[in-house]
Design a protein around this motif. Structure first.
Motif, mmCIF file in Angstrom:
data_model
loop_
_atom_site.group_PDB
_atom_site.id
_atom_site.type_symbol
_atom_site.label_atom_id
_atom_site.label_comp_id
_atom_site.label_asym_id
_atom_site.label_seq_id
_atom_site.Cartn_x
_atom_site.Cartn_y
_atom_site.Cartn_z
ATOM 1 N N SER A 295 0.830 -1.201 0.000
ATOM 2 C CA SER A 295 0.000 0.000 0.000
ATOM 3 C C SER A 295 0.867 1.254 0.000
ATOM 4 N N GLU B 11 2.505 1.676 -3.373
ATOM 5 C CA GLU B 11 1.543 2.162 -4.362
ATOM 6 C C GLU B 11 1.339 3.663 -4.231
ATOM 7 N N VAL B 12 1.253 4.143 -2.990
ATOM 8 C CA VAL B 12 1.116 5.586 -2.764
ATOM 9 C C VAL B 12 2.354 6.312 -3.291
ATOM 10 N N ALA C 218 -5.520 5.167 0.626
ATOM 11 C CA ALA C 218 -4.837 3.951 1.063
ATOM 12 C C ALA C 218 -5.187 3.618 2.510
#
Length: 163
Positions: A47, A50-51, A157
């Protein structure tokens, strides 16, 4: 991992393992806990990555969208440097020769050339400062937009992690 979850895992393992089997319930519970912890950590890391990826991708998009302004500022800075070099290499020499050819007194010519250099240098310096301020404002604007986008990504997220 918190103790409530650890106890829950141990209780589930104990209730599902037949006491006649040669399976160590504590060992099995620890293995499950370790695997669960790794999965949670992996999910959290994924996560965060991805951010970060979306932030960098957005940052590049912002730079692309400001590409013309960046080129413009860079071109002006280059033009100012060329103008400064040309002034000292050519224009100042021509002005000095013209004064000399016109038979202007050397002290007057020297004073006039000194004022010309000061005035021209101040003008170029002011132009440099203005374009630098514009460039810094543009960089600040890009960073603010990127930071705002990153905060939105982190919220999304975070909310996705709660579900």
């Amino acid at each position: 991992m918190n103790s409530n979850l650890k106890n829950l895992i141990e209780n589930v393992v104990k209730s599902t393992v037949d006491t006649n089997e040669n399976i160590d319930a504590a060992y099995l519970a620890a293995a499950i806990e370790k695997e669960l912890h790794e999965q949670v950590t992996l999910t959290s890391l994924r996560s965060k990555l991805e951010v970060l990826f979306e932030y960098e991708k957005n940052y590049l998009e912002l730079i692309k969208s400001y590409k013309e302004e960046i080129k413009f500022a860079s071109t002006i800075q280059e033009d100012i440097r060329k103008e400064r070099a040309k002034f000292f290499a050519k224009t100042l020499k021509e002005a000095s020769n013209t004064l000399s050819d016109s038979q202007v007194e050397s002290t007057v010519a020297s004073s006039w050339l000194k004022e010309l250099v000061e005035s021209y240098t101040q003008s170029l310096d002011l132009s440099s400062v203005l374009i630098e301020e514009h460039s810094m404002d543009m960089v600040g604007k890009i960073r603010e937009e990127a930071k705002a986008h990153k905060m939105q990504l982190e919220k999304v997220a975070h909310h996705a992690g709660e579900k």
